[in-house]
Design an enzyme around this catalytic site. Structure first.
Site, PDB file in Angstrom:
ATOM      1  N   GLU A  44       0.890  -1.164   0.000  1.00 23.78           N
ATOM      2  CA  GLU A  44       0.000   0.000   0.000  1.00 23.78           C
ATOM      3  C   GLU A  44       0.927   1.211   0.000  1.00 23.78           C
ATOM      4  OE1 GLU A  44      -1.947   2.965   1.013  1.00 23.78           O
ATOM      5  OE2 GLU A  44      -2.386   2.034   2.958  1.00 23.78           O
TER       6      GLU A  44
ATOM      7  N   CYS B 280      -2.232   8.859   2.696  1.00 26.74           N
ATOM      8  CA  CYS B 280      -1.943   8.364   1.345  1.00 26.74           C
ATOM      9  C   CYS B 280      -3.137   8.640   0.441  1.00 26.74           C
ATOM     10  CB  CYS B 280      -1.545   6.901   1.356  1.00 26.74           C
ATOM     11  SG  CYS B 280      -2.676   5.891   2.225  1.00 26.74           S
TER      12      CYS B 280
END
Ligand code: UN1
Length: 496
Positions: A252, A286
Site C-alpha cells: 500500500e 496516502c
C-alpha cells in the site's frame, strides 16, 4: 507530554525512557521519550517465537480466535480517548482525527469478529462421477506488518485483526517516527490477551527497529506475507526482495489522488470535500487529495472559494480546536518547499504553503496549505509530495478530465463531483478511473473499513481491510474427494 498517557495505556516506564533512540513530538519538536532499537538477533528471536505461536494458533477454531479480537476491540473502546491523544501527540494529526483512527481500529475489530465465523470456501462441481470438490482457506503463517507514521495504529489493526482471525501470528515493525503509539497498541493488545487467556506466547509482537530490522522480516522465508505501507520507493525495494524468496506482499504505497469537478456539481459539497481531503492530516494521508481537475467554466469560482476556505482554516496545536497540525518533521517541510519551488519553475502559481507559528514553535513545522494553479500535469504534479499541496488543473471536456485523472504513475484514490449520472457512471466504468478507489460526490480520503483498501500501478496493487481482503492472509486449498469405488481420471484420460 506523553508519560501520563503511556502509563495510562499500560506501557511500562522502562520501555519509553532510558533508550538510546530519541522520540520527538512534531507539536513543538521537543523530545518526549526514548526507546531502544532492537538488533537483528532480537528480531530473529521474535520470528522463532512467532513461528511457534502460529503452529498452535492455527488449530484454534476461528470463532474462538475471533473472541480475542472481540476482546481487543473492547479494550480499544475503553482507551479510545487516551490512544487518540497519543496518536495526535506523536503524529501531529488533530485530536478528532486521532479519535477517528482509533475508531477505525474498533471498526476493523468488529469486522474481523464477524469474519471469524465467515471464512467461507466454495463447493465446486466435479466432472467425475462420485467426486466432489471444494475450496478451503487455511492459516498462512507469520504476517509481517510494516507501517508508516501517518496511520501509526489503524493500519496495524487492519492487518492484525484479519491476520489473527485467519489463524496467523503477527510481527509488526512500525515507523521509527511513531514507536510510542506502537508500544501503547502492544500494551493494549496484551491486556486483551490477559482477558482472553490461553493464547500462545508471541502471537502478535512488536519490533521497534530501523531499516535493518525491517530487512530481517523481508528476507525471512518463515514469513509468507509482508504487508507494507509506505512510499513507492520503499515498496520498490520490499516487493522484489520478498518475491525473490517467493513470499507474497500486500503493498500500500504512494497515492496521487484526484478529484474531477464537473460543471453540474454541488459546489458547496465539493468545497467541503476538497477541504477535508486536501487539508486533513496536514496532507499526510496516502489518500490525500493532491490534484483538482476542474472544468474551466467554474475554475475561477472554485479556486476563489477554496482559497477563502483555506484562509480560514485554523492551524496550530493539534490537541486544541484546530484543523491543521504540524508536519511530521523538518524533512517533510523541506520536501514541501522543494515541490513548491519546482511547481513555480514549471509554471505554477502558488497560493499559501508558508511556514507558520515559527516564533512560537521554532523546532516544529506548521504550514498553511497550498493551492497551486498549474498550466498542465507536469513532473511535480505527477509526483507524490507528502504535504498539503493541492494542484489545480483545468479541463474542457470530460474525456480530457478522465485522461488527466489516470495519467499519473500512482493509482490509489479518485473521485468525481457531478450531478450528471452519465459522468458518474462513466467514471466508475471499465474505461473510467483506473484507481483502487473511485468515489462519487465524496472526497478521496476517509474510506470506511468495510471496503477493500488499496490501489493500482505504483500504489502497489495490495488490498487491505474490508471486503474479501482477508483471502490474502490465508492459504487457498483446492480439495477433490473421491467417494466412489472407481478411480476415473480428469480430462477423460485412460491410463490402464
Ligand atoms: C493511509 O493514509 O495510509 O481512507 C490510510 C483513509 C483512511 C486510511 C488512510 N481510512 O483516508
Amino acid at each position: 507530554m506523553v508519560d501520563g498517557l503511556l502509563k495510562g495505556l499500560g506501557v511500562s516506564e522502562a520501555a519509553f525512557t532510558n533508550g538510546g533512540y530519541p522520540v520527538h513530538t512534531p507539536i513543538d519538536g521537543s523530545q518526549v521519550a526514548s526507546v531502544t532499537l532492537e538488533d537483528k538477533a532480537a528480531v530473529a528471536g521474535k520470528i522463532d517465537l512467532a513461528h511457534q505461536a502460529f503452529l498452535s494458533w492455527r488449530d484454534v477454531p476461528a470463532p474462538r480466535r475471533g473472541e480475542l479480537v472481540r476482546v481487543f476491540g473492547e479494550v480499544l473502546r475503553k482507551n479510545k480517548e487516551q490512544l487518540g491523544e497519543l496518536v495526535s501527540v506523536e503524529t501531529g494529526k488533530i485530536f478528532q482525527e486521532g479519535l477517528g483512527e482509533v475508531q477505525e481500529m474498533i471498526d476493523i475489530c468488529d469486522f474481523a469478529v464477524g469474519l471469524s465465523r465467515q471464512l467461507y470456501g466454495l463447493t465446486i462441481a466435479s466432472e467425475r462421477p462420485g467426486h466432489h470438490m471444494r475450496e478451503t482457506w487455511q492459516p498462512l503463517g507469520i504476517v509481517g506488518v510494516i507501517s508508516a507514521f501517518n496511520f501509526p495504529a489503524a493500519v496495524w489493526a487492519w492487518n492484525t485483526s484479519l491476520a489473527l482471525v485467519c489463524g496467523n501470528a503477527v510481527l509488526w515493525k512500525p515507523s521509527e517516527k511513531t514507536p510510542l503509539t506502537a508500544l501503547a497498541c502492544q500494551a493494549l493488545f496484551e491486556q486483551a490477551l490477559k482477558i482472553f487467556g490461553q493464547a500462545p506466547e508471541g502471537l502478535s509482537q512488536l519490533i521497534i527497529g530501523d531499516r535493518e530490522a525491517g530487512e530481517v522480516l523481508v528476507d525471512d522465508p518463515r514469513i509468507p506475507l509482508i504487508s507494507a505501507t509506505g512510499s513507492t520507493r520503499m515498496g520498490k525495494e520490499v516487493g522484489p526482495r520478498v518475491a525473490a524468496r517467493f513470499g507474497r506482499c500486500i503493498l500500500e504505497l504512494g497515492g496521487n489522488n484526484a478529484m474531477i469537478l464537473a460543471p453540474s456539481a454541488d459546489l458547496d459539497l465539493a468545497v467541503r470535500g476538497i477541504l477535508f481531503s486536501a487539508v486533513g492530516t496536514a496532507g499526510q494521508r496516502c489518500t490525500t487529495l493532491r490534484r483538482l481537475i476542474v472544468h474551466r467554466s467554474i475554475k475561477d469560482e472554485v479556486v476563489a472559494r477554496v482559497k477563502a476556505a483555506y484562509a480560514k482554516v485554523r492551524i496550530g496545536d493539534p490537541r486544541k480546536d484546530n484543523l491543521i497540525g504540524p508536519l511530521i518533521d523538518k524533512q517533510a517541510f523541506q520536501s514541501m518547499q522543494g515541490a513548491l519551488s519546482q511547481a513555480r519553475d514549471e509554471g505554477g502559481q502558488v497560493f499559501g504553503g508558508e511556514r507558520k507559528l515559527q516564533d512560537q514553535y521554532p523546532n516544529a513545522y506548521y504550514v498553511s496549505p497550498a493551492i497551486v494553479e498549474m498550466p498542465g500535469q507536469s513532473a511535480v504534479v505527477r509526483h507524490e509530495t507528502f504535504a498539503p499541496i493541492l494542484y489545480v488543473l483545468a479541463y474542457d471536456d470530460f474525456e480530457e478530465a478522465l485522461r488527466l485523472n489516470n495519467e499519473v504513475p500512482q493509482g490509489l484514490s479518485s473521485c468525481i463531483f457531478t450531478l450528471d449520472v452519465r459522468e458518474a457512471e462513466r467514471f466508475q466504468s471499465a474505461s473510467g478511473s483506473d484507481c483502487g478507489i473511485a468515489n462519487v460526490n465524496i472526497g478521496t480520503s476517509g474510506a470506511e473499513i468495510g471496503g477493500a483498501f488499496g490501489g493500482e500501478k505504483e500504489t502497489g496493487g495490495g488490498r487491505e481491510s474490508g471486503s474479501d481482503s482477508w483471502k490474502a492472509y490465508m492459504r487457498r486449498q483446492t480439495n477433490t474427494i473421491n467417494y466412489s469405488r472407481e478411480l476415473p481420471l480428469a480430462q477423460g484420460i485412460v491410463f490402464d
